[in-house]
Design an enzyme around this catalytic site. Structure first.
Site, PDB file in Angstrom:
ATOM      1  CB  CYS A  18      -0.984  -0.028   1.174  1.00 22.97           C
ATOM      2  SG  CYS A  18      -0.233   0.007   2.816  1.00 22.97           S
ATOM      3  CG  ASN A  21       4.346  -1.508   5.307  1.00 27.73           C
ATOM      4  OD1 ASN A  21       5.451  -1.788   5.780  1.00 27.73           O
ATOM      5  ND2 ASN A  21       3.427  -2.423   5.179  1.00 27.73           N
ATOM      6  CB  CYS A  23      -3.777   1.688   7.023  1.00 27.59           C
ATOM      7  SG  CYS A  23      -3.522   3.179   8.018  1.00 27.59           S
ATOM      8  NE  ARG A  24      -4.562   1.461   1.740  1.00 28.06           N
ATOM      9  CZ  ARG A  24      -4.361   2.177   0.656  1.00 28.06           C
ATOM     10  NH1 ARG A  24      -5.221   2.110  -0.345  1.00 28.06           N
ATOM     11  NH2 ARG A  24      -3.299   2.947   0.566  1.00 28.06           N
ATOM     12  CB  SER A  25       0.197  -3.521   2.821  1.00 27.66           C
ATOM     13  OG  SER A  25       1.045  -2.601   3.445  1.00 27.66           O
ATOM     14  CG  ASP A 134      -5.156   5.537   2.577  1.00 27.38           C
ATOM     15  OD1 ASP A 134      -5.238   5.142   3.763  1.00 27.38           O
ATOM     16  OD2 ASP A 134      -4.174   6.148   2.128  1.00 27.38           O
TER      17      ASP A 134
END
Ligand code: 4NP
Length: 164
Positions: A18, A21, A23-25, A134
Site C-alpha cells: 500500500c 505500510n 494500514c491496509r497492507s 485508504d
C-alpha cells in the site's frame, strides 16, 4: 519463479503493498498469515508487506489497524518498510491495494505479470475489482470496512495460490 537462493524453491512469496505500510497492507498481511496458519499451510508461503512511501519506515502499524485486527483475535506483526527492487525477485505475487499503488509499483520496475490488485481475488469482485480504500484520513469505521474486504480477498488469494 523465485530467484532467492535462501528460499525453498516451492515457497510461494506474497507481498502486500500500500502507500504507507501502516494500514491496509499490514492488515492484509496479518489476515493472510492467520488464515494460512489455520489451514495448516504456513510453511508454503513467504509473506510480507511494504509501502511505496517511506514516511513510516520502522513503525508499528497504525493503532486503528491493530485495534480492528485484535477484534478478530489477529495480531499485526508488521514493522513499516518501503518496497525495494529486490522484492520484485523475491516475491511471486505483488498485491497492490489500489490502482495508485499499482501504478507506483510499475514505475519502480515491478514486473507486470506478478502484479495484481488485491480485490481481484475477492470472490465477489473479480470482474471489476475495486480499490481497497485508504482508511488513514477517515474515521475508525473505515478500518472495519477494509478488514471485511481484505478478509474475503485473502480467502480467494490463498485458494488461487494453492492451485498454482
Ligand atoms: P496505508 O495508509 O497506505 O493503507 O498504510 C496510509 C498511511 C499513511 C499515509 C498514507 C496512507 N501517509 O500519508 O502518511
Amino acid at each position: 519463479m523465485p530467484k532467492d537462493p535462501n528460499r525453498e524453491s516451492d515457497t510461494i512469496g506474497v507481498l502486500f503493498v500500500c502507500l504507507g505500510n501502516i494500514c491496509r497492507s499490514p492488515l492484509a498481511e496479518a489476515i493472510f498469515l492467520d488464515k494460512i496458519e489455520r489451514r495448516g499451510v504456513r510453511d508454503r508461503f513467504l509473506v510480507d508487506s511494504a509501502g511505496t512511501g517511506s514516511w513510516h519506515v520502522g513503525q508499528r502499524a497504525d493503532p486503528r489497524t491493530i485495534e480492528v485486527a485484535s477484534r478478530y483475535d489477529i495480531s499485526v506483526p508488521s514493522i513499516g518498510r518501503q518496497v525495494k527492487t529486490d522484492d520484485f525477485d523475491r516475491f511471486d505475487m505483488l498485491l497492490a491495494m489500489d490502482r495508485s499503488n499499482e501504478k507506483d509499483l510499475l514505475k519502480a520496475g515491478a514486473p507486470r505479470e506478478r502484479l495484481r490488485l488485491m480485490m481481484s481475488f475477492h470472490p465477489e469482485h473479480t470482474d471489476n475489482p475495486s480499490d481497497v480504500p485508504d482508511p488513514y484520513w477517515g474515521e475508525g469505521d473505515g478500518f472495519e470496512r477494509v478488514y471485511r474486504m481484505l478478509d474475503g480477498a485473502c480467502d480467494g488469494l490463498i485458494d488461487a495460490m494453492l492451485r498454482r
